[in-house]
Write a protein that holds these residues in place. Structure first.
Motif, mmCIF file in Angstrom:
data_model
loop_
_atom_site.group_PDB
_atom_site.id
_atom_site.type_symbol
_atom_site.label_atom_id
_atom_site.label_comp_id
_atom_site.label_asym_id
_atom_site.label_seq_id
_atom_site.Cartn_x
_atom_site.Cartn_y
_atom_site.Cartn_z
ATOM 1 N N LEU A 192 52.213 45.950 46.449
ATOM 2 C CA LEU A 192 52.362 44.781 45.581
ATOM 3 C C LEU A 192 51.371 44.820 44.421
ATOM 4 O O LEU A 192 51.729 44.527 43.278
ATOM 5 C CB LEU A 192 52.162 43.502 46.401
ATOM 6 N N THR A 193 50.125 45.205 44.709
ATOM 7 C CA THR A 193 49.112 45.235 43.647
ATOM 8 C C THR A 193 49.378 46.343 42.631
ATOM 9 O O THR A 193 48.866 46.292 41.511
ATOM 10 C CB THR A 193 47.701 45.434 44.236
ATOM 11 N N LYS A 194 50.178 47.337 43.013
ATOM 12 C CA LYS A 194 50.535 48.402 42.071
ATOM 13 C C LYS A 194 51.696 47.994 41.171
ATOM 14 O O LYS A 194 51.787 48.432 40.017
ATOM 15 C CB LYS A 194 50.929 49.673 42.835
ATOM 16 N N SER A 254 46.559 39.943 37.864
ATOM 17 C CA SER A 254 45.279 39.642 37.212
ATOM 18 C C SER A 254 45.273 38.294 36.503
ATOM 19 O O SER A 254 44.210 37.755 36.193
ATOM 20 C CB SER A 254 44.925 40.750 36.212
ATOM 21 N N ASP A 255 46.485 37.755 36.226
ATOM 22 C CA ASP A 255 46.533 36.461 35.549
ATOM 23 C C ASP A 255 46.546 35.298 36.545
ATOM 24 O O ASP A 255 46.589 34.133 36.151
ATOM 25 C CB ASP A 255 47.757 36.381 34.637
ATOM 26 N N ARG A 256 46.503 35.622 37.841
ATOM 27 C CA ARG A 256 46.447 34.577 38.862
ATOM 28 C C ARG A 256 45.010 34.084 39.016
ATOM 29 O O ARG A 256 44.065 34.731 38.571
ATOM 30 C CB ARG A 256 46.939 35.116 40.211
ATOM 31 N N SER A 257 44.857 32.959 39.669
ATOM 32 C CA SER A 257 43.509 32.472 39.957
ATOM 33 C C SER A 257 42.842 33.413 40.957
ATOM 34 O O SER A 257 43.373 33.663 42.043
ATOM 35 C CB SER A 257 43.571 31.059 40.544
ATOM 36 N N GLU A 266 38.525 44.018 39.253
ATOM 37 C CA GLU A 266 38.369 45.476 39.164
ATOM 38 C C GLU A 266 39.336 46.191 40.105
ATOM 39 O O GLU A 266 39.937 47.210 39.748
ATOM 40 C CB GLU A 266 36.931 45.872 39.500
ATOM 41 N N LEU A 267 39.474 45.670 41.318
ATOM 42 C CA LEU A 267 40.374 46.290 42.287
ATOM 43 C C LEU A 267 41.833 46.153 41.859
ATOM 44 O O LEU A 267 42.641 47.069 42.068
ATOM 45 C CB LEU A 267 40.172 45.667 43.670
ATOM 46 N N LEU A 268 42.177 45.023 41.269
ATOM 47 C CA LEU A 268 43.541 44.834 40.776
ATOM 48 C C LEU A 268 43.838 45.794 39.627
ATOM 49 O O LEU A 268 44.934 46.363 39.543
ATOM 50 C CB LEU A 268 43.747 43.387 40.326
ATOM 51 N N ILE A 269 42.860 45.989 38.760
ATOM 52 C CA ILE A 269 43.030 46.936 37.650
ATOM 53 C C ILE A 269 43.172 48.352 38.195
ATOM 54 O O ILE A 269 44.022 49.129 37.748
ATOM 55 C CB ILE A 269 41.834 46.839 36.676
ATOM 56 N N ASN A 270 42.340 48.693 39.181
ATOM 57 C CA ASN A 270 42.422 50.020 39.799
ATOM 58 C C ASN A 270 43.806 50.261 40.388
ATOM 59 O O ASN A 270 44.385 51.345 40.231
ATOM 60 C CB ASN A 270 41.357 50.149 40.890
ATOM 61 N N ALA A 271 44.343 49.251 41.055
ATOM 62 C CA ALA A 271 45.662 49.383 41.674
ATOM 63 C C ALA A 271 46.746 49.582 40.621
ATOM 64 O O ALA A 271 47.633 50.431 40.775
ATOM 65 C CB ALA A 271 45.967 48.155 42.522
ATOM 66 N N ARG A 272 46.679 48.810 39.541
ATOM 67 C CA ARG A 272 47.690 48.906 38.487
ATOM 68 C C ARG A 272 47.626 50.256 37.771
ATOM 69 O O ARG A 272 48.642 50.755 37.286
ATOM 70 C CB ARG A 272 47.497 47.774 37.475
#
Length: 241
Positions: free
Chosen positions: A31-33, A38-41, A63-69
């Protein structure tokens, strides 16, 4: 239940819980990929008694969300890495601990595996040791990961170049395997293991997933058989009355 039975039940439950964690973690990793979260709270707080609260760092989550994307679909993200290897470690750790008890579960495993039982125990012990001691990002072997197991193999007069094969349709037909080819196999030559060797060259990610699934299925099958045994025992007692 006595103390041993409680500890055994806890260990078996940990196998189940870690397998569930692996599945949920893989879903969230995917899901994170694929979804931009990142626009969520990103505000996360845990509240406890006495007005205590712990606030999680939103920047780290970001940072982890960016890494996943930024991680390719076929590659593993940092989040997925920790989900998978913590689950593998948890499953194998709990399985090893459950087999240390002289219990109906151990008897069930010994009867099911026969001559392969000791090989299975050594394999899950090896995985547990490596993933518990590892401090390398590439997961490289430390001598203590395999030295104790190798000494145990030698004491028992067994072959250090071992193999393990489990065919679901033959060994656990009650689970309804998709086909006869659904088999888990692996080979480890404990004599050839050296410090610094990459762990994933000895057991692949596929091996670890299949081993984890096997541990889970073994626990579930044992529980099912125990439930059936209790029901049959109760029926016998009722008939005697």
């Amino acid at each position: 239940m006595n103390d041993t039975e409680i500890l055994l039940d806890d260990a078996l439950l940990l196998v189940e819980q870690n397998f569930y964690f692996l599945h949920m973690g893989e879903f969230l990793g995917k899901l994170t990929k694929t979804e931009d979260l990142s626009d969520r709270s990103l505000f996360v707080v845990k509240k406890y008694e006495d007005d205590k609260a712990y606030y999680f760092n939103a920047e780290i989550i970001q940072e982890l969300l960016i890494n996943a994307r930024q991680t390719k679909k076929e590659d593993i993200s940092l989040f997925e890495y920790f989900v998978e290897f913590n689950a593998f470690r948890g499953i194998c750790m709990a399985m090893v601990e459950s087999l240390r008890f002289e219990s109906p579960f151990k008897i069930f495993m010994q009867k099911l595996f026969g001559e392969q039982y000791e090989n299975f125990f050594d394999i899950v012990s090896f995985v547990r040791n490596v993933l518990s001691h590892n401090i390398h990002s590439e997961i490289r072997l430390n001598e203590k990961d395999f030295d104790g197991t190798l000494k145990r193999i030698r004491r028992m007069g067994r072959k250090a170049d071992m193999s393990f094969a489990f065919q679901y349709s033959l060994n656990l037909p009650e689970l309804g395997a998709p086909n006869d080819a659904y088999v888990f196999t692996c080979k480890i030559d404990f004599e050839s293991l050296k410090e610094g060797m990459p762990f994933l060259e000895i057991l692949t990610m596929w091996d670890l997933l299949m081993l984890s699934e096997l541990c889970f299925n073994l626990v579930m099958t044992y529980r099912m058989k125990e439930e059936q045994r209790v029901i049959e025992q109760d029926n016998v007692l009722e008939n005697e009355e």
